[in-house]
Scaffold this motif. Structure first.
Motif, PDB file in Angstrom:
ATOM      1  N   SER A  78      43.282  40.155  25.762  1.00 18.17           N
ATOM      2  CA  SER A  78      43.590  39.135  24.757  1.00 18.17           C
ATOM      3  C   SER A  78      43.334  37.731  25.291  1.00 18.17           C
ATOM      4  O   SER A  78      42.738  36.883  24.606  1.00 18.17           O
ATOM      5  N   VAL A  79      43.782  37.482  26.554  1.00 18.59           N
ATOM      6  CA  VAL A  79      43.573  36.156  27.136  1.00 18.59           C
ATOM      7  C   VAL A  79      42.086  35.866  27.294  1.00 18.59           C
ATOM      8  O   VAL A  79      41.612  34.769  26.988  1.00 18.59           O
ATOM      9  N   ARG A  80      41.354  36.878  27.781  1.00 19.41           N
ATOM     10  CA  ARG A  80      39.913  36.670  27.949  1.00 19.41           C
ATOM     11  C   ARG A  80      39.241  36.363  26.614  1.00 19.41           C
ATOM     12  O   ARG A  80      38.419  35.448  26.501  1.00 19.41           O
ATOM     13  N   GLY A  81      39.613  37.136  25.574  1.00 15.44           N
ATOM     14  CA  GLY A  81      39.004  36.890  24.266  1.00 15.44           C
ATOM     15  C   GLY A  81      39.358  35.521  23.720  1.00 15.44           C
ATOM     16  O   GLY A  81      38.488  34.807  23.188  1.00 15.44           O
ATOM     17  N   ALA A 113      34.853  27.430  35.417  1.00 14.21           N
ATOM     18  CA  ALA A 113      36.259  27.001  35.410  1.00 14.21           C
ATOM     19  C   ALA A 113      37.106  27.930  34.552  1.00 14.21           C
ATOM     20  O   ALA A 113      38.250  28.264  34.898  1.00 14.21           O
ATOM     21  N   VAL A 114      36.531  28.365  33.431  1.00 13.32           N
ATOM     22  CA  VAL A 114      37.246  29.314  32.581  1.00 13.32           C
ATOM     23  C   VAL A 114      37.437  30.645  33.311  1.00 13.32           C
ATOM     24  O   VAL A 114      38.497  31.268  33.237  1.00 13.32           O
ATOM     25  N   GLN A 115      36.376  31.066  34.028  1.00 15.75           N
ATOM     26  CA  GLN A 115      36.479  32.305  34.779  1.00 15.75           C
ATOM     27  C   GLN A 115      37.541  32.212  35.873  1.00 15.75           C
ATOM     28  O   GLN A 115      38.278  33.168  36.126  1.00 15.75           O
ATOM     29  N   GLU A 116      37.619  31.042  36.518  1.00 12.88           N
ATOM     30  CA  GLU A 116      38.654  30.859  37.541  1.00 12.88           C
ATOM     31  C   GLU A 116      40.045  30.955  36.926  1.00 12.88           C
ATOM     32  O   GLU A 116      40.968  31.548  37.513  1.00 12.88           O
ATOM     33  N   THR A 117      40.196  30.359  35.755  1.00 12.22           N
ATOM     34  CA  THR A 117      41.487  30.467  35.064  1.00 12.22           C
ATOM     35  C   THR A 117      41.815  31.916  34.742  1.00 12.22           C
ATOM     36  O   THR A 117      42.950  32.385  34.935  1.00 12.22           O
ATOM     37  N   LEU A 118      40.797  32.634  34.242  1.00 13.56           N
ATOM     38  CA  LEU A 118      41.005  34.038  33.914  1.00 13.56           C
ATOM     39  C   LEU A 118      41.322  34.853  35.163  1.00 13.56           C
ATOM     40  O   LEU A 118      42.198  35.727  35.139  1.00 13.56           O
ATOM     41  N   ASP A 119      40.627  34.596  36.256  1.00 10.54           N
ATOM     42  CA  ASP A 119      40.911  35.307  37.514  1.00 10.54           C
ATOM     43  C   ASP A 119      42.334  35.031  37.985  1.00 10.54           C
ATOM     44  O   ASP A 119      43.026  35.930  38.488  1.00 10.54           O
ATOM     45  N   VAL A 167      44.880  34.273  36.069  1.00 10.24           N
ATOM     46  CA  VAL A 167      45.785  35.009  35.176  1.00 10.24           C
ATOM     47  C   VAL A 167      45.807  36.493  35.541  1.00 10.24           C
ATOM     48  O   VAL A 167      46.872  37.126  35.611  1.00 10.24           O
ATOM     49  N   GLN A 168      44.615  37.060  35.822  1.00  8.63           N
ATOM     50  CA  GLN A 168      44.550  38.472  36.197  1.00  8.63           C
ATOM     51  C   GLN A 168      45.302  38.729  37.497  1.00  8.63           C
ATOM     52  O   GLN A 168      46.048  39.706  37.617  1.00  8.63           O
ATOM     53  N   GLY A 169      45.089  37.863  38.489  1.00  9.53           N
ATOM     54  CA  GLY A 169      45.794  38.029  39.763  1.00  9.53           C
ATOM     55  C   GLY A 169      47.297  37.936  39.599  1.00  9.53           C
ATOM     56  O   GLY A 169      48.059  38.714  40.190  1.00  9.53           O
ATOM     57  N   ALA A 170      47.730  36.975  38.767  1.00  8.42           N
ATOM     58  CA  ALA A 170      49.165  36.830  38.526  1.00  8.42           C
ATOM     59  C   ALA A 170      49.728  38.074  37.829  1.00  8.42           C
ATOM     60  O   ALA A 170      50.831  38.553  38.170  1.00  8.42           O
ATOM     61  N   LEU A 171      48.979  38.606  36.873  1.00 12.75           N
ATOM     62  CA  LEU A 171      49.442  39.808  36.176  1.00 12.75           C
ATOM     63  C   LEU A 171      49.493  41.008  37.117  1.00 12.75           C
ATOM     64  O   LEU A 171      50.417  41.836  37.029  1.00 12.75           O
ATOM     65  N   VAL A 172      48.489  41.123  38.004  1.00 14.69           N
ATOM     66  CA  VAL A 172      48.492  42.247  38.953  1.00 14.69           C
ATOM     67  C   VAL A 172      49.705  42.165  39.875  1.00 14.69           C
ATOM     68  O   VAL A 172      50.422  43.152  40.094  1.00 14.69           O
ATOM     69  N   LEU A 173      49.948  40.980  40.424  1.00 14.07           N
ATOM     70  CA  LEU A 173      51.107  40.815  41.308  1.00 14.07           C
ATOM     71  C   LEU A 173      52.415  41.075  40.558  1.00 14.07           C
ATOM     72  O   LEU A 173      53.327  41.725  41.078  1.00 14.07           O
ATOM     73  N   ALA A 174      52.483  40.555  39.338  1.00 15.58           N
ATOM     74  CA  ALA A 174      53.693  40.778  38.549  1.00 15.58           C
ATOM     75  C   ALA A 174      53.872  42.257  38.222  1.00 15.58           C
ATOM     76  O   ALA A 174      54.990  42.784  38.253  1.00 15.58           O
ATOM     77  N   GLY A 175      52.731  42.941  37.911  1.00 14.48           N
ATOM     78  CA  GLY A 175      52.810  44.377  37.618  1.00 14.48           C
ATOM     79  C   GLY A 175      53.269  45.181  38.819  1.00 14.48           C
ATOM     80  O   GLY A 175      54.118  46.082  38.697  1.00 14.48           O
TER      81      GLY A 175
END
Length: 526
Positions: free
Chosen positions: A46-49, A192-198, A200-208
């Motif tokens: 969803s965030v990526r889209g 820059a958008v890809q860095e933001t997405l990365d 977010v993904q890293g934060a979600l992985v750590l949180a998961g």
């Protein structure tokens, strides 16, 4: 040392099956991981889209304004009559585009193909960072086939030293003086958008991962609170099964586990009370049998002596009286045997049996037993054959009790063998000795095999017994085998006969690992 994965797999399977706590925690963590993965994947998608759609709309709108500004520069040049030096106008158009675009854009401009008219007034142009390879064939066809001022976009991978970076290229047709059309492209870098997405993904992985670990820790605590009392109850049950009837569970609280403890304790008290009652009843029964047997021996001895006197003088009596003396003598002997068997069973029930172990040659013991039943076998015209291939044979046994077992088995075989030959097998190995008595008589049904060692049980109560048994012979034989640490087993089929196999350890106290003889022995089946 060679690695054997099957050993570790077997250990893992045993650990998995033997630990409810492990299974519960593992399943909780696994299901939590699946749920967190699904939720995380949905969030990332969803965030990526949303990020892509947002930036795409922003980029396309900004590129549209920049291309419109460039088109205005070319239109102003045509109105001013500047048609010979369009390179200056093109530079001005690029500057106008840079003034509108927020980031440093990559801009390229190419003459549209398949045009008629005068020669091109302007060569293709681009800034230093633009590469023509970024414009795909599909995009060019779409731009050329569209009307001027129509925007067409496409996602591209922008080459960079650190690797390909995501981007969007937007293209449109612009009208130059003298009616010539050029393709104008603007490339946006979305790294820059890809860095933001990365991020977010890293934060979600750590949180998961943290969430799964937290769920695992919570599951461990909860399962430990539940499994702990269950494990205590299981240990208490094992102690109860081992005879520790005083074992109880600690009671406390009003929850389900406390209810389980109270119910368990009530059950244990009920079992203890009933077992004590049964033990008392058993002791009374054993004492009764023992006392009655002992008390009957004195009058029985007197009756037997009187009967022997009458039996010895039977020839002087009338035929009816002589027959009566014979019956009295036979039944007195049978009664005396019954009393002896009852006393023996009472010793076994009381656990007061004492064995006299000594090294004994089993072949000689079998020969003695065959000789003891020789009168009966001759009367029934039954041949008893001894088959001993040779080997160890000697074992530490109580010879008197084993001889009694063999005589009982041979007597039953002769009684039910229908006059056919009886085979007695003796064999041994370094750990055990075995004796098998095989007849070829009437046999027994499979349902009868479950009761063959029961006390006072007979397969066919209406059948005449030649040996005059008491119904306790096989029960005593089984006890004799068990007290030696051995086993007494039976095989039988209707019309094919029966086979009893006695297997004993060669040395006192050793555990049996098998039998040297089959049941029945294979030679008999051939």
């Amino acid at each position: 040392m060679r690695f054997d994965w099957r050993v570790y797999l077997a250990r893992a399977i045993r650990l998995w099956r033997g630990s409810l706590q492990l299974r519960t925690i593992a399943l909780t963590v696994a299901l939590s991981t699946v749920a967190v993965t699904i939720v995380g994947a949905y969030i990332v998608t969803s965030v990526r889209g949303n990020l892509f759609d947002q930036n795409r709309d922003q980029v396309v709108a900004e590129a549209g304004r920049a291309i419109l500004a460039a088109q205005q520069v070319f239109a102003d040049a045509e109105e001013a009559g500047i048609v010979d030096d369009l390179e200056v106008t093109q530079v001005a158009a690029f500057e106008a585009m840079r003034a509108i675009i927020s980031s440093a854009p990559m801009v390229g401009m190419f003459r549209a193909p398949d045009q008629v008219g005068p020669p091109p007034v302007l060569d293709q142009a681009s800034n230093d960072s633009f590469e023509e390879e970024l414009v795909g064939a599909d995009l060019r066809d779409a731009v050329v086939g569209a009307e001027p001022d129509t925007l067409t976009w496409q996602s591209v991978a922008i080459p960079a030293e650190s690797g390909a970076q995501p981007g969007i290229i937007v293209g449109s047709l612009v009208q130059l003086p003298q009616g010539q059309q050029y393709e104008l492209y603007v490339v946006y870098n979305l790294s820059a958008v890809q860095e933001t997405l990365d991020f977010v993904q890293g934060a979600l992985v750590l949180a998961g991962i943290a969430l799964v670990l937290l769920i695992g820790a919570v599951a461990y605590l909860v399962v430990r609170l539940v499994v702990g009392p269950v494990r205590v109850a299981a240990e208490a049950s094992e102690k109860l099964a081992a005879g520790e009837l005083e074992e109880r569970l600690p009671e406390g609280g009003d929850d389900e586990l406390a209810t389980l403890a109270r119910s368990f304790n009530r059950m244990a008290e009920s079992l203890q009370r009933q077992i004590r009652q049964l033990a008392d009843l058993s002791r009374v029964q054993q004492r009764f049998v023992s006392d009655v047997s002992h008390e009957l021996r004195t009058p029985l001895t007197t009756i037997r002596l009187a009967g022997d006197v009458l039996y010895d003088q039977r020839d002087a009596f009338p035929p009816a009286t002589a027959r009566t003396a014979e019956l009295l003598h036979a039944q007195t002997q049978r009664f005396e045997t019954l009393l002896a068997d009852l006393l023996e069973m009472s010793r076994y029930d009381a656990g007061a049996v004492q064995l006299e172990f000594e090294p004994t040659n089993l072949v000689r013991l079998v020969e003695d037993a065959i000789e003891a039943v020789a009168p009966l076998s001759q009367e029934k015209q039954t041949e008893v054959r001894l088959l001993a291939p040779g080997g160890y044979f000697e074992a530490d046994v109580d010879a008197r009790r084993i001889r009694r077992v063999l005589q009982n088995l041979l007597g039953n075989a002769i009684d039910h063998g229908e006059g056919r030959p009886i085979d007695v097998y003796v064999d041994s190995d370094k750990d055990a000795v075995a004796i098998a008595v095989r007849d070829h008589g009437i046999g027994m049904a499979e349902s009868d095999l479950e009761h063959v060692f029961d006390r006072f049980w007979r397969a066919d109560p209406s059948r005449q017994r030649s040996t005059g048994g008491t119904g306790l012979g096989l029960a005593i034989a089984l006890e004799d085998a068990t007290v030696h640490g051995g086993v007494l087993e039976v095989w039988s089929r209707p019309g094919e006969g029966s086979c009893f196999r006695l297997t004993l350890p060669r040395h006192r106290g050793e555990a049996l690992r098998g039998s040297p003889l089959g049941l029945p022995p294979e030679e008999v089946l051939s």
